[in-house]
Design a protein around this motif. Sequence first.
Motif, short mmCIF file in Angstrom:
data_model
loop_
_atom_site.label_atom_id
_atom_site.label_comp_id
_atom_site.label_asym_id
_atom_site.label_seq_id
_atom_site.Cartn_x
_atom_site.Cartn_y
_atom_site.Cartn_z
N LEU A 81 0.85 -1.20 0.00
CA LEU A 81 0.00 0.00 0.00
C LEU A 81 0.88 1.25 0.00
CD1 LEU A 81 -2.46 -1.28 2.75
CD2 LEU A 81 -2.63 -1.58 0.27
N ALA A 82 0.92 1.93 -1.14
CA ALA A 82 1.87 3.02 -1.33
C ALA A 82 1.15 4.32 -1.71
CB ALA A 82 2.87 2.66 -2.43
N THR A 83 1.88 5.42 -1.56
CA THR A 83 1.42 6.67 -2.15
C THR A 83 2.22 6.94 -3.42
OG1 THR A 83 2.87 7.80 -0.56
CG2 THR A 83 0.49 7.85 -0.13
N ALA A 84 1.69 7.87 -4.24
CA ALA A 84 2.33 8.14 -5.51
C ALA A 84 2.05 9.58 -5.98
CB ALA A 84 1.84 7.14 -6.56
N VAL A 85 2.47 10.58 -5.23
CA VAL A 85 3.32 10.60 -4.06
C VAL A 85 2.62 11.31 -2.90
CG1 VAL A 85 5.44 10.70 -5.46
CG2 VAL A 85 4.37 12.83 -4.75
N THR A 86 3.29 11.31 -1.74
CA THR A 86 2.93 12.18 -0.63
C THR A 86 3.70 13.49 -0.78
OG1 THR A 86 2.47 10.38 0.91
CG2 THR A 86 3.07 12.49 1.87
N VAL A 87 2.98 14.61 -0.82
CA VAL A 87 3.64 15.91 -1.05
C VAL A 87 4.21 16.38 0.29
CG1 VAL A 87 3.40 18.24 -1.96
CG2 VAL A 87 1.98 16.39 -2.88
N LEU A 88 5.43 15.97 0.55
CA LEU A 88 6.06 16.23 1.85
C LEU A 88 6.27 17.71 2.10
CD1 LEU A 88 7.33 14.92 4.39
CD2 LEU A 88 9.52 14.94 3.16
N SER A 89 6.53 18.47 1.05
CA SER A 89 6.85 19.90 1.21
C SER A 89 5.75 20.67 1.92
CB SER A 89 7.09 20.54 -0.16
OG SER A 89 8.05 19.84 -0.89
N SER A 90 4.49 20.28 1.71
CA SER A 90 3.37 21.00 2.30
C SER A 90 2.70 20.19 3.41
CB SER A 90 2.34 21.37 1.23
OG SER A 90 1.90 20.22 0.54
N ASP A 91 3.45 19.26 3.97
CA ASP A 91 2.92 18.42 5.04
C ASP A 91 3.86 18.49 6.24
OD1 ASP A 91 1.29 16.56 6.38
OD2 ASP A 91 0.97 15.41 4.55
N ASP A 92 3.45 17.87 7.33
CA ASP A 92 4.25 17.80 8.55
C ASP A 92 4.93 16.44 8.59
OD1 ASP A 92 5.23 17.44 11.11
OD2 ASP A 92 3.46 18.23 12.12
N PRO A 93 6.25 16.35 8.56
CA PRO A 93 6.93 15.06 8.55
C PRO A 93 6.52 14.15 9.72
CG PRO A 93 8.48 16.80 8.03
CD PRO A 93 7.21 17.47 8.43
N VAL A 94 6.24 14.74 10.86
CA VAL A 94 5.82 13.93 12.01
C VAL A 94 4.48 13.26 11.71
CG1 VAL A 94 5.08 14.00 14.43
CG2 VAL A 94 7.08 15.32 13.70
N ARG A 95 3.54 14.03 11.19
CA ARG A 95 2.22 13.49 10.89
C ARG A 95 2.28 12.49 9.73
NH1 ARG A 95 -1.06 12.42 13.66
NH2 ARG A 95 -2.97 13.11 12.65
N VAL A 96 3.13 12.73 8.74
CA VAL A 96 3.29 11.78 7.65
C VAL A 96 3.75 10.44 8.20
CG1 VAL A 96 4.61 11.18 5.57
CG2 VAL A 96 3.72 13.50 5.86
N TYR A 97 4.77 10.47 9.06
CA TYR A 97 5.24 9.23 9.67
C TYR A 97 4.13 8.55 10.46
CZ TYR A 97 7.12 6.07 13.09
OH TYR A 97 7.31 4.96 13.87
N GLN A 98 3.42 9.30 11.28
CA GLN A 98 2.38 8.72 12.13
C GLN A 98 1.26 8.08 11.30
OE1 GLN A 98 1.49 12.20 14.54
NE2 GLN A 98 2.54 11.28 16.30
N ARG A 99 0.86 8.75 10.22
CA ARG A 99 -0.20 8.19 9.39
C ARG A 99 0.24 6.90 8.72
NH1 ARG A 99 -0.75 13.82 7.78
NH2 ARG A 99 0.06 13.33 5.70
N PHE A 100 1.47 6.88 8.22
CA PHE A 100 1.95 5.68 7.56
C PHE A 100 2.25 4.56 8.54
CE2 PHE A 100 2.34 8.21 3.77
CZ PHE A 100 2.09 7.28 2.78
N ALA A 101 2.74 4.89 9.71
CA ALA A 101 2.95 3.86 10.72
C ALA A 101 1.63 3.22 11.11
CB ALA A 101 3.64 4.46 11.95
N THR A 102 0.56 4.01 11.11
CA THR A 102 -0.77 3.48 11.39
C THR A 102 -1.24 2.56 10.28
OG1 THR A 102 -1.32 5.46 12.68
CG2 THR A 102 -3.15 4.10 11.92
N VAL A 103 -1.07 2.98 9.01
CA VAL A 103 -1.41 2.11 7.88
C VAL A 103 -0.58 0.83 7.93
CG1 VAL A 103 -1.42 1.88 5.36
CG2 VAL A 103 -2.15 4.03 6.43
N ASP A 104 0.69 0.96 8.31
CA ASP A 104 1.57 -0.20 8.41
C ASP A 104 1.03 -1.20 9.43
OD1 ASP A 104 4.12 -1.06 7.18
OD2 ASP A 104 4.80 -1.19 9.26
N ALA A 105 0.53 -0.69 10.55
CA ALA A 105 -0.04 -1.56 11.58
C ALA A 105 -1.30 -2.25 11.08
CB ALA A 105 -0.33 -0.76 12.84
#
Length: 348
Positions: A81-105
């Motif tokens: 399950l991937a993104t294509a892409v996540t626009v990191l420049s306009s996002d919060d790296p902490v929240r990006v990690y947390q959202r993906f760690a949740t999807v990973d779980a």
Amino acid sequence: MTEKQDVLFGLNTFGDIATDNNGKLLTDAESIRLVVDEAVLADKLGIDVIGIGEHHREEYAISSPETVLAGIATRTEQITLATAVTVLSSDDPVRVYQRFATVDALSNGRAQVMLGRGSFTESFPLFGYDLQNYEELFDEKIEMFSKILEEKPLEWQGQFTQSLYKENIYPKTESGRLDTWVGVGGSPESIVRTAHYGFKLMLAIIGGDPIRFRSYIDLYKRVAEQLGKPIYPVGMHSHGLIADTDGEAIDLAWKHIKTSFDKIGRSRGWTPMTKQQFEHEVETGSYYVGSAETVAKKIASTIDRLGVARFDLVYGAGQQSADVRRKIIELYGQEVIPQVKEILSKGK
């Protein structure tokens, strides 16, 4: 060190608004549910990856791909399950990690984040960012994200991001690290950056002879080796449309891909796509359009020429019907991928 693996095959969607069989546009909600159903189908067919793009425009339904991936996670078993892409420049790296760690779980370790600057800029003013800081925002945030991936207490002094002092970020992943790629459209600086952080590389090849990207793959491997970073297999994605015959596929692709690209082009000062340009891309460029046999031969040729280890087909561009999209996925999984694998095995 070089990591080797078999070739992977994925599907990418930007969440284009689809139509029903009468040509009526689906609602945003219906289009999102359609993508979930398409991912379930791809999983059943044994396709390796589903990648979902992030956009903030009227022609695309998906602005929060991680949320859609979370829904897909609960209905699938094997597909990455991937993104294509996540626009990191306009996002919060902490929240990006947390959202993906949740999807990973939720998916038992199948989440994959693909970072990028994005080819559109609507998210910057939407989330309060200045486009004058376009480069600086991505540089700082990708560095911060690389530190977060270590899953250790984080000390960070930010200019465009928050400052943190020995903060733990939760949830932790079971594997200890999120699978992270960077999507690149052809900038040497982006290639070097990707290698510098030890991330995997996905090339967005949206036109022209794909062989011109060979030098970028060589650059990625060379820089990674010089820096002592892992040399991962490289992936690519390109647009395509598969139908029962070449003629049907070409007619559908001309109608829908032209619609999509011309709409984008109006905001960027591009001239409308001509039939000659379209046919050139189908014949010698990076559009994968035709019957299953035709598309399989072209994908196999590109994989062999470039030496990539992952191919993602971008499907659904330009308000294609739900039935056309389903047919593409079925032909890709049932006929194209097996044929590509057979062609590549004979070439070894």
